[in-house]
Structures are given as structure tokens and as C-alpha cells.
Design an enzyme around this catalytic site. Structure first.
Site, PDB file in Angstrom:
ATOM      1  N   ASN A  46       6.858   4.625  37.717  1.00  0.00           N
ATOM      2  CA  ASN A  46       8.148   3.951  37.620  1.00  0.00           C
ATOM      3  C   ASN A  46       8.004   2.723  36.731  1.00  0.00           C
ATOM      4  O   ASN A  46       6.956   2.067  36.709  1.00  0.00           O
ATOM      5  CB  ASN A  46       8.712   3.601  39.000  1.00  0.00           C
ATOM      6  CG  ASN A  46       7.817   2.717  39.843  1.00  0.00           C
ATOM      7  OD1 ASN A  46       6.598   2.873  39.861  1.00  0.00           O
ATOM      8  ND2 ASN A  46       8.421   1.797  40.572  1.00  0.00           N
ATOM      9  N   GLU A  48      10.234  -0.643  35.916  1.00  0.00           N
ATOM     10  CA  GLU A  48      11.417  -1.435  36.263  1.00  0.00           C
ATOM     11  C   GLU A  48      11.839  -2.335  35.110  1.00  0.00           C
ATOM     12  O   GLU A  48      11.086  -2.576  34.167  1.00  0.00           O
ATOM     13  CB  GLU A  48      11.125  -2.279  37.504  1.00  0.00           C
ATOM     14  CG  GLU A  48      10.909  -1.451  38.742  1.00  0.00           C
ATOM     15  CD  GLU A  48      10.655  -2.283  39.980  1.00  0.00           C
ATOM     16  OE1 GLU A  48      10.675  -1.683  41.064  1.00  0.00           O
ATOM     17  OE2 GLU A  48      10.428  -3.507  39.884  1.00  0.00           O
ATOM     18  N   CYS A  57      12.426   6.098  37.001  1.00  0.00           N
ATOM     19  CA  CYS A  57      11.551   6.597  38.063  1.00  0.00           C
ATOM     20  C   CYS A  57      10.335   7.324  37.484  1.00  0.00           C
ATOM     21  O   CYS A  57      10.364   7.820  36.350  1.00  0.00           O
ATOM     22  CB  CYS A  57      12.324   7.557  38.961  1.00  0.00           C
ATOM     23  SG  CYS A  57      13.729   6.804  39.797  1.00  0.00           S
ATOM     24  N   GLU A  59       9.060  10.249  38.326  1.00  0.00           N
ATOM     25  CA  GLU A  59       9.262  11.680  38.095  1.00  0.00           C
ATOM     26  C   GLU A  59       9.922  11.917  36.738  1.00  0.00           C
ATOM     27  O   GLU A  59       9.500  12.782  35.968  1.00  0.00           O
ATOM     28  CB  GLU A  59      10.140  12.283  39.203  1.00  0.00           C
ATOM     29  CG  GLU A  59       9.554  12.146  40.592  1.00  0.00           C
ATOM     30  CD  GLU A  59       9.975  10.870  41.319  1.00  0.00           C
ATOM     31  OE1 GLU A  59      10.020  10.911  42.557  1.00  0.00           O
ATOM     32  OE2 GLU A  59      10.254   9.843  40.674  1.00  0.00           O
ATOM     33  N   CYS A  95      14.390  10.647  44.205  1.00  0.00           N
ATOM     34  CA  CYS A  95      15.791  10.244  44.350  1.00  0.00           C
ATOM     35  C   CYS A  95      16.701  11.360  43.819  1.00  0.00           C
ATOM     36  O   CYS A  95      16.237  12.332  43.209  1.00  0.00           O
ATOM     37  CB  CYS A  95      16.049   8.931  43.607  1.00  0.00           C
ATOM     38  SG  CYS A  95      16.067   9.098  41.801  1.00  0.00           S
ATOM     39  N   CYS A  98      16.394  12.047  40.044  1.00  0.00           N
ATOM     40  CA  CYS A  98      15.148  12.759  39.723  1.00  0.00           C
ATOM     41  C   CYS A  98      15.209  14.214  40.164  1.00  0.00           C
ATOM     42  O   CYS A  98      14.715  15.104  39.476  1.00  0.00           O
ATOM     43  CB  CYS A  98      13.952  12.054  40.354  1.00  0.00           C
ATOM     44  SG  CYS A  98      13.546  10.510  39.521  1.00  0.00           S
TER      45      CYS A  98
END
Length: 148
Positions: A46, A48, A57, A59, A95, A98
Site C-alpha cells: 500500500n 498512502e 492498496c 493488491e 477492500c 481491490c
């Protein structure tokens, strides 16, 4: 389906990818490793951003790397398995965003491995995480219906 050795490799690689996480705001590190049908493994973490909505993210990072690094002769990629690791004491699943991106490049039987920090894991298939997913088949059916 991935064999036991391949699963161990994916688990190891997603844990390693977690170490490169850029998560100065949430401190929630995530690593992912995806296995493609051609045998390639791609990892991601990930990343940010101070403007939270621009974060990415793990993934999706791994998937976007796989797509952008695929040989030109390959039209697309197919994900056979995806392993995800966090520092949480419980397994954390991808999530919704993803899951949708995973579905674009997966089958209903694609293996999803959720890894606990100590290495234990849980296994699911894509259809369990995103049943009735929206996909290109829906767009193709609509285009056919309207004569395009």
C-alpha cells in the site's frame, strides 16, 4: 490451483512486500503477492498519500505492476492466486475496490490467501469474496443487445 510450495512462496513474498509499505498516516501496512497463470509472481504494497483518496492498496499495486510489466505479446493477465498480509491480529480481506480489480483479472475460482502476521492463513476463492461480480461479460452483453 496453487500447490503447497507455491502457497508458501506467495505468503513469504506478500509478507516481504508489506515491509516496503508507505503508510505514514494510518500505520496500517499491507503487502500482496499475485501468481499469474504464466507462473510469474508480482508483489505490491500500500502507498498512502496525505490526500487519503489518492492512496493505493497493495493488491491493486501488484495487479497494476503485473499488467504494466507483462510481455507485449500477452493480451492480458490471469491471476491464479493472491496472498495478502497485514500486521493485524486477524486476517484482513481486500477492500471492495481491490475485489473488483481482482475480479477483472481472475476467475471465480482464483485462490485468495489471507495471511496472519505469524504466517497462519485462511483460504477463499474469488467468488466467495465478490459473488455476483460485475465484469466485462456484462458490458459485452449490453453492447450486443444494443447492436454495437
Amino acid at each position: 490451483m496453487a500447490d503447497q510450495e507455491t502457497k508458501r512462496t506467495l505468503i513469504k513474498k506478500c509478507i516481504e512486500a508489506k515491509e516496503t509499505s508507505y503508510s505514514p498516516y494510518s500505520k496500517f501496512r499491507v503487502g500482496a503477492a499475485i501468481l499469474l497463470k504464466n507462473g510469474d509472481i508480482h508483489t505490491g504494497c500500500n502507498v498512502e498519500n496525505a490526500s487519503y483518496g489518492l492512496s493505493t492498496c497493495a493488491e491493486r499495486t501488484a495487479i497494476f505492476k503485473a499488467v504494466s510489466e507483462r510481455p507485449i505479446k500477452e493480451d492480458t493477465i490471469e491471476i491464479v492466486a493472491c496472498a495478502v498480509s497485514t500486521d493485524s491480529s486477524e486476517a484482513i480481506s481486500p477492500c471492495g475496490a481491490c475485489r473488483q480489480v481482482l475480479a477483472e483479472f481472475s476467475t471465480k475460482k482464483t485462490l485468495i490467501i489471507l495471511v496472519h502476521p505469524e504466517g497462519a492463513h485462511q483460504e477463499y476463492v474469488m467468488d466467495e469474496l465478490l459473488p455476483m461480480s460485475f465484469g466485462k461479460q456484462h458490458l459485452e452483453a449490453m453492447q450486443k443487445a444494443i447492436g454495437k
